[in-house]
Design a protein around this motif. Structure first.
Motif, PDB file in Angstrom:
ATOM      1  N   ALA A 122      87.437  32.192   9.370  1.00 61.30           N
ATOM      2  CA  ALA A 122      86.466  33.249   9.693  1.00 61.30           C
ATOM      3  C   ALA A 122      85.449  33.399   8.557  1.00 61.30           C
ATOM      4  N   ASP A 123      85.914  33.227   7.323  1.00 66.98           N
ATOM      5  CA  ASP A 123      85.019  33.390   6.172  1.00 66.98           C
ATOM      6  C   ASP A 123      83.979  32.267   6.064  1.00 66.98           C
ATOM      7  N   MET A 124      84.149  31.197   6.841  1.00 69.53           N
ATOM      8  CA  MET A 124      83.194  30.086   6.742  1.00 69.53           C
ATOM      9  C   MET A 124      81.887  30.339   7.489  1.00 69.53           C
ATOM     10  N   ALA A 125      81.828  31.440   8.210  1.00 63.93           N
ATOM     11  CA  ALA A 125      80.544  31.799   8.832  1.00 63.93           C
ATOM     12  C   ALA A 125      80.182  33.201   8.367  1.00 63.93           C
ATOM     13  N   ASP A 126      79.112  33.270   7.606  1.00 64.21           N
ATOM     14  CA  ASP A 126      78.630  34.545   7.094  1.00 64.21           C
ATOM     15  C   ASP A 126      77.517  35.013   8.049  1.00 64.21           C
ATOM     16  N   ILE A 127      77.454  36.312   8.292  1.00 61.36           N
ATOM     17  CA  ILE A 127      76.491  36.808   9.290  1.00 61.36           C
ATOM     18  C   ILE A 127      75.044  36.421   8.948  1.00 61.36           C
ATOM     19  N   THR A 128      74.699  36.426   7.664  1.00 65.34           N
ATOM     20  CA  THR A 128      73.294  36.091   7.339  1.00 65.34           C
ATOM     21  C   THR A 128      73.009  34.620   7.654  1.00 65.34           C
ATOM     22  N   GLN A 129      74.008  33.770   7.433  1.00 62.33           N
ATOM     23  CA  GLN A 129      73.837  32.341   7.774  1.00 62.33           C
ATOM     24  C   GLN A 129      73.699  32.171   9.290  1.00 62.33           C
ATOM     25  N   GLU A 131      72.661  34.451  11.472  1.00 62.80           N
ATOM     26  CA  GLU A 131      71.358  34.988  11.903  1.00 62.80           C
ATOM     27  C   GLU A 131      70.265  33.965  11.640  1.00 62.80           C
ATOM     28  N   ASP A 132      70.355  33.330  10.490  1.00 62.40           N
ATOM     29  CA  ASP A 132      69.358  32.332  10.112  1.00 62.40           C
ATOM     30  C   ASP A 132      69.394  31.149  11.098  1.00 62.40           C
ATOM     31  N   CYS A 133      70.603  30.709  11.413  1.00 58.84           N
ATOM     32  CA  CYS A 133      70.776  29.604  12.363  1.00 58.84           C
ATOM     33  C   CYS A 133      70.168  29.980  13.719  1.00 58.84           C
ATOM     34  N   TRP A 134      70.483  31.212  14.178  1.00 53.22           N
ATOM     35  CA  TRP A 134      69.997  31.641  15.491  1.00 53.22           C
ATOM     36  C   TRP A 134      68.457  31.665  15.509  1.00 53.22           C
ATOM     37  N   GLU A 135      67.860  32.175  14.414  1.00 53.23           N
ATOM     38  CA  GLU A 135      66.386  32.220  14.339  1.00 53.23           C
ATOM     39  C   GLU A 135      65.798  30.816  14.399  1.00 53.23           C
ATOM     40  N   GLN A 136      66.443  29.888  13.697  1.00 52.25           N
ATOM     41  CA  GLN A 136      65.926  28.505  13.698  1.00 52.25           C
ATOM     42  C   GLN A 136      66.034  27.884  15.099  1.00 52.25           C
ATOM     43  N   LEU A 137      67.132  28.161  15.783  1.00 53.27           N
ATOM     44  CA  LEU A 137      67.291  27.598  17.133  1.00 53.27           C
ATOM     45  C   LEU A 137      66.251  28.209  18.076  1.00 53.27           C
ATOM     46  N   GLU A 138      65.997  29.501  17.907  1.00 50.73           N
ATOM     47  CA  GLU A 138      64.983  30.141  18.765  1.00 50.73           C
ATOM     48  C   GLU A 138      63.597  29.576  18.462  1.00 50.73           C
ATOM     49  N   ALA A 139      63.365  29.296  17.173  1.00 49.23           N
ATOM     50  CA  ALA A 139      62.055  28.772  16.785  1.00 49.23           C
ATOM     51  C   ALA A 139      61.806  27.381  17.371  1.00 49.23           C
ATOM     52  N   VAL A 140      62.867  26.613  17.567  1.00 52.00           N
ATOM     53  CA  VAL A 140      62.690  25.279  18.176  1.00 52.00           C
ATOM     54  C   VAL A 140      62.113  25.462  19.575  1.00 52.00           C
ATOM     55  N   GLY A 141      62.616  26.482  20.270  1.00 47.20           N
ATOM     56  CA  GLY A 141      62.091  26.810  21.602  1.00 47.20           C
ATOM     57  C   GLY A 141      62.671  25.932  22.702  1.00 47.20           C
ATOM     58  N   GLY A 142      62.908  26.529  23.857  1.00 46.42           N
ATOM     59  CA  GLY A 142      63.323  25.790  25.046  1.00 46.42           C
ATOM     60  C   GLY A 142      64.746  25.252  25.015  1.00 46.42           C
ATOM     61  N   LEU A 143      65.555  25.668  24.024  1.00 44.14           N
ATOM     62  CA  LEU A 143      66.910  25.093  23.949  1.00 44.14           C
ATOM     63  C   LEU A 143      67.886  25.793  24.899  1.00 44.14           C
ATOM     64  N   ASN A 144      67.595  27.031  25.255  1.00 46.12           N
ATOM     65  CA  ASN A 144      68.444  27.790  26.192  1.00 46.12           C
ATOM     66  C   ASN A 144      69.919  27.759  25.745  1.00 46.12           C
ATOM     67  N   ILE A 157      79.516  38.973  13.501  1.00 48.13           N
ATOM     68  CA  ILE A 157      79.182  37.778  14.296  1.00 48.13           C
ATOM     69  C   ILE A 157      79.487  38.036  15.773  1.00 48.13           C
ATOM     70  N   LYS A 158      80.579  38.717  16.036  1.00 49.87           N
ATOM     71  CA  LYS A 158      80.889  39.053  17.437  1.00 49.87           C
ATOM     72  C   LYS A 158      79.751  39.905  18.024  1.00 49.87           C
ATOM     73  N   ALA A 159      79.215  40.817  17.203  1.00 48.30           N
ATOM     74  CA  ALA A 159      78.130  41.676  17.688  1.00 48.30           C
ATOM     75  C   ALA A 159      76.870  40.856  17.960  1.00 48.30           C
ATOM     76  N   LEU A 160      76.566  39.912  17.088  1.00 47.42           N
ATOM     77  CA  LEU A 160      75.386  39.057  17.309  1.00 47.42           C
ATOM     78  C   LEU A 160      75.511  38.316  18.642  1.00 47.42           C
ATOM     79  N   VAL A 161      76.714  37.811  18.888  1.00 44.16           N
ATOM     80  CA  VAL A 161      76.978  37.086  20.129  1.00 44.16           C
ATOM     81  C   VAL A 161      76.815  38.027  21.333  1.00 44.16           C
ATOM     82  N   GLY A 162      77.337  39.246  21.208  1.00 39.94           N
ATOM     83  CA  GLY A 162      77.211  40.230  22.291  1.00 39.94           C
ATOM     84  C   GLY A 162      75.745  40.551  22.583  1.00 39.94           C
TER      85      GLY A 162
END
Ligand code: 13P
Ligand code: SF4
Length: 378
Positions: A122-129, A131-144, A157-162
């Motif tokens: 669980a400690d291997m995923a930090d919320i800021t990392q 969030e950063d990943c999610w922003e980058q994926l959104e920036a790519v666009g069209g990945l759905n 992280i559970k909240a981000l997913v929700g």
């Protein structure tokens, strides 16, 4: 609040409790495990229906024997969601207690007997990392992309997913949750266990070439736009240090030493191990398979050693051994000792809640959305 009374045998009485005040953990450190049994049982009895103790399969015997319910993380989260007791004492690790707090009713309180019982995966995923990943994926666009996180992750992280229309899974329902996610999007971002994500997707027919690993310490996760566009599953680079120790050579060796033995592993093991095994299962799945097998069956199990040893003891008519002869312990689960359990319960008897787990309301709201989605998908 009931406190222990004069009528209790001296062996189950502690002076602080009789005075109705809580007690320091230090005073429990030197008490031998065996002499705590009567005290834990007495405190459990006194608390009666106000208490439910949940115990994960990886807990040591001296602790798990006091659990009202024993199970894997899915079963225990279902128990937590249905519990009526005022106090939910979780003998497991931090993310499990957090999940219970997310699912609890307003009058309930969740207690983790040792706050240091974390989970290195669980400690291997930090919320800021993340969030950063999610922003980058959104920036790519069209990945759905639909985000799915393993139960073994923080409440944040559970909240981000929700919030992003995703869901949570455990090792026993991952395939069902993946099917649910693929019905809603083209890709899954799976957090934080690379192996569980790969094993689940592969068994659903997704080839390895359609999976990429996201390394949070590298630019664009260490992958490329082309690879992301060609992927069905984006796997967070995380692993369980207990399960990653099992290797393909262990499978080969045990088959040579015990011809006919069946190899049964947890899906947190590496893909190369899972592919050589006869079957996979969550901790509850492993328990059920061994118990349902006929006398004389032989099993080499790839999971945490406390569960393997317990299964061996409970199934004396079968051979049950660890896949890795060098003991594989989850050191954080092991932190919950009878001393911690006794301390937590006797403080409750004295009217004092120690080691309360509280997730802030905003995080809790969205994490609950994701957890309830998971429970509804069963
Ligand atoms: P289960 O989902 O089987 O309970 O597994 C939880 C866990 O932490 C395994 O390492
Ligand atoms: Fe976490 Fe691994 Fe321990 Fe499970 S066995 S609680 S995944 S460190």
């Amino acid at each position: 609040m009931a406190v222990l009374t004069e009528n209790q045998p001296a062996s189950v009485r502690v002076p602080e409790i009789e005075k109705g005040v809580g007690c320091d953990f230090e005073s429990y450190l030197l008490v031998p495990d065996t002499s705590l049994d009567a005290r834990i049982a007495a405190a459990r009895d006194l608390l009666g229906e106000r208490l439910v103790i949940l115990g994960h399969h990886y807990q040591r015997d001296e602790v798990v024997k006091f659990a009202h319910f024993q199970g894997d993380s899915l079963k225990l989260s279902q128990q937590a969601a249905q519990a009526k007791a005022d106090f939910i004492v979780f003998c497991g690790v931090h993310f499990m207690a957090e999940s219970a707090d997310i699912l609890r009713q307003p009058h309930q309180q969740v207690i983790l007997p040792d706050l240091n019982a974390g989970c290195s995966l669980a400690d291997m995923a930090d919320i800021t990392q993340v969030e950063d990943c999610w922003e980058q994926l959104e920036a790519v666009g069209g990945l759905n992309v639909i985000p799915v996180t393993y139960m073994n992750s923080s409440a944040a992280i559970k909240a981000l997913v929700g919030r992003h229309d995703g869901a949570i899974c455990t090792s026993s329902n991952a395939a069902g949750i993946f099917r649910w996610a693929f019905a809603r999007g083209e890709r899954i971002l799976f957090l934080p266990d690379e192996h569980l994500g790969r094993n689940t997707a592969y068994r659903m027919g997704i080839p390895l070439e359609q999976m990429v690993v996201w390394d949070p310490y590298k630019e664009l996760g260490g992958t490329t736009l082309d690879k992301l566009r060609g992927a069905r599953v984006i796997l967070w680079k995380g692993y369980c240090s207990v399960h990653q120790r099992f290797l393909p050579e262990h499978v080969e060796r045990v088959r040579q030493q015990h011809p006919g033995i069946r190899v049964l592993v947890h899906p947190e093991c590496r893909w190369e191990v899972v592919e050589r095994a006869d079957d996979i299962g969550s901790t509850e799945g492993i328990r059920k398979k061994v118990e349902a097998s006929p006398a004389g069956s032989q099993w080499a199990i790839g999971t945490e050693i406390h569960l393997v040893n317990r299964l061996a003891k409970q199934n004396p008519d079968k051979l049950v051994i660890s896949l890795d002869p060098n003991v594989c312990v989850c050191t954080t689960m092991f932190r919950i000792t009878p001393q911690h359990l006794c301390w937590a319960l006797e403080n409750l008897v004295a009217g004092q809640v120690v080691n309360l787990i509280r997730v802030d309301e905003e995080t809790r709201r969205w994490a609950r959305v994701a957890l309830e989605r998971m429970l509804a998908i069963q």
